[in-house]
Design an enzyme around this catalytic site. Structure first.
Site, mmCIF file in Angstrom:
data_model
loop_
_atom_site.group_PDB
_atom_site.id
_atom_site.type_symbol
_atom_site.label_atom_id
_atom_site.label_comp_id
_atom_site.label_asym_id
_atom_site.label_seq_id
_atom_site.Cartn_x
_atom_site.Cartn_y
_atom_site.Cartn_z
ATOM 1 N N GLU A 206 38.407 37.355 28.963
ATOM 2 C CA GLU A 206 37.298 38.130 28.638
ATOM 3 C C GLU A 206 37.146 38.625 27.156
ATOM 4 O OE1 GLU A 206 35.681 40.417 31.565
ATOM 5 O OE2 GLU A 206 35.344 38.890 33.037
ATOM 6 N N GLU A 339 38.094 33.757 37.620
ATOM 7 C CA GLU A 339 37.522 34.882 38.102
ATOM 8 C C GLU A 339 36.331 34.474 38.827
ATOM 9 O OE1 GLU A 339 37.604 38.738 36.276
ATOM 10 O OE2 GLU A 339 39.286 38.207 35.070
#
Ligand code: AHR
Length: 542
Positions: A206, A339
């Protein structure tokens, strides 16, 4: 008979095509006609990679500490520090791949603090997750030995956000080099002679957010730089994974593919089914609580809102695939959906930074329908890692937050993953589904059924999930040109009350049961009655 699915019989004759028809009709109690069409045009369907059923373990709340690792001296029964009950549950699940150490944690993790004698390891404050103080007793050796013990492929996320190129380069050398290099010798000194040969390696997590708040234009240069020094050692080849988009951010994907496609094997995508991230902060910790709603208390509308949100994952995959196809028509670069899952407000009374949530049949049907979506795109999606394996978000296993000695419970989502082992490495059988949809709001509708089919070793496995919270539905299944063979196995996961969940004291409130509500007719077709909010898997001899 409305639906049609030709499937390839891979047992004997690759050219032979079966057609799988399924028709979904309403039960007498249903208010509308439901039709499901499943239809195959191509024979060369991909095999569903085992890695689609991957897991994620982060230093977050009670995932690692107390969830997996209790240390050798713990009163909790353990094998070399790993809690025995959780190990047993992992074994039964046959986890193909496990991602570690984060998540957001990965971009603040300094691996050298987690090696060597445990009593000498530096403590750390987990800034991302509740400022918990960790003693670093679970580090590289503890993670990789766990994977080795259970036959799990490890997936390591490297630190780009706050780590140096040198630090990352040395980590790879430490794990994978069999030479006399300083890092390989250090590993030996710490008790591990042979390299682990780690394959999956993430270069940041991220990077648009907790991994450094970067713009993609900046990250692509960093990716290329860090990746250069993450060397291959011996015969082992790293499978290099770039930090990917937040949900449907196709600009991120576009620039990443333009600049890095020749330097990467995969790129991650993250997406959580969240009702409303919100902005409210917890009054004590200041951590944003949001308006995500409760994992346990929801009405039908809220049930459908999250189910509908979770189904957006298909649109996100399609959009990213379109961008990737532009640069990479041969599909050399994979999407690693590393994820995904549901995200609610934490259970009342638990630390808001630990993301401990319960798990009901709503989560089970979401897990099943998300896996059904991944199955359709495995020409591009090669891995998916649900968040997370123990005690965090849509977990497989919960340990008792207040009393960790009180064993563990398996969640409804765990049982879905267990049922879906039937599809692991099976040849995908594509389908088209036409069925009644339930209106959620002006824009969103939820189809009442989700399905998957695959063939492995002469056995056709069909999974049917009923996303209708209230009504059962009848599915008619027809194998074109072939009669349905003997049903080898049939299981259902459901509960009278959609809110049912497994908890300490009631660990078996929701679990798989033998399923009998199907009929094979004389003409070789079959009808299956799927209860409200349920997941059914049938395996038929072809
Ligand atoms: O899974 C929880 C967190 O969600 C991860 O640490 C992060 O990558 C994502 O935002």
């Amino acid at each position: 008979m409305i639906i049609k699915t030709p499937i390839t019989d891979i047992r004997t004759d690759m050219k032979k095509t079966l057609t799988f028809f399924a028709v979904l009709a309403t039960t007498l109690t249903a208010t509308a006609q439901i039709k499901v069409a499943v239809h195959e045009t191509a024979q060369d369907q991909p095999v569903i990679p085992a890695e689609i059923y991957g897991q994620f373990s982060e230093h977050l709340g009670k995932c690692i500490y107390e969830g997996i690792w209790v240390g050798k001296d713990s009163p909790i029964p353990n094998v070399d520090g790993y809690r025995t009950d959780v190990l047993e549950a992992f074994k039964a699940l046959k986890i193909p791949v496990l991602r570690w150490p984060g998540g957001c944690f990965a971009d603040e993790y300094h691996w050298m603090d987690g090696i060597g004698p445990q009593e000498n390891r530096k403590k750390l404050v987990n800034n991302n997750w509740g400022s918990t103080v960790e003693d670093n007793s679970f580090g590289t050796h503890e993670f990789l030995n766990l994977c080795e013990m259970l036959g799990i492929e490890p997936y390591i996320s490297g630190n780009v956000g706050s780590g140096t190129v040198e630090e990352m380069a040395k980590w790879v050398e430490y794990m994978n080099s069999d030479t006399n290099s300083t890092m390989a010798e250090l590993r030996r000194k710490n008790g591990r002679e042979k390299p682990w040969n780690v394959k999956y390696f993430g270069v940041g997590n991220e990077s648009w957010g907790c991994g450094g708040n970067m713009k993609i234009e900046y990250y692509t240069n960093l990716y290329r730089r860090y990746n250069t020094y993450a060397r291959n050692y011996g015969e082992n080849r790293l499978f290099r994974i770039a930090s990917g988009a937040n949900g449907g951010d196709t600009h991120w994907m576009d620039v990443a593919m333009k600049e890095c496609r020749h330097n990467m094997d995969g790129i991650s995508v993250h997406f959580y089914a969240v009702r409303d991230w919100g902005t409210e902060d917890d009054p004590i910790t200041g951590i944003p609580m949001g308006k995500k709603g409760s994992a346990l208390q929801y009405n039908d509308q809220q049930y459908y809102e999250i189910v509908s949100k979770s189904l957006e994952i298909e649109d996100i995959i399609r959009k990213h695939c379109a961008v990737m196809d532009k640069y990479d028509p041969k599909k050399n670069v994979a999407i690693m959906f590393d994820e995904w899952g549901t995200w609610y407000n934490v259970e009342p009374g638990t630390n808001p930074g630990w993301l401990y949530q319960q798990n009901t049949m709503r989560d089970a049907v979401i897990a099943a329908s998300s896996l059904d979506i991944f199955h359709k795109y495995t020409d591009r999606v090669k891995m998916a890692n649900i968040a997370q394996v123990v005690n965090v978000l849509q977990s497989m296993i919960l340990t008792n937050e207040k009393n960790p000695e009180d064993g563990c419970v398996l969640t409804p989502t765990y049982y879905v993953f267990k049922m879906y082992k039937a599809h692991k490495e099976g040849k995908f059988v594509p389908g088209e589904l036409t069925c009644e949809k339930i209106r959620v709001n002006d824009k969103e509708q939820v189809p009442v059924v989700s399905q998957s089919a695959s063939v492995k070793e002469g056995v056709l496995s069909i999974s049917l999930s009923n996303l209708d919270v209230a009504k059962s539905h009848v599915v008619a299944v027809n194998l074109d040109g072939k009669k349905c063979g003997a049903v080898k196995n049939a299981e259902v996961l459901t509960s009278k009350d959609v809110h049912a969940h497994n908890d300490f004291g009631t660990p078996n409130a929701v679990s798989t049961q033998a399923f009998k509500d199907y009929k094979v007719k004389k003409d070789g077709t079959m009808t299956v009655t799927i209860p409200a909010h349920s997941v059914v898997t049938l395996s038929l001899q072809l």
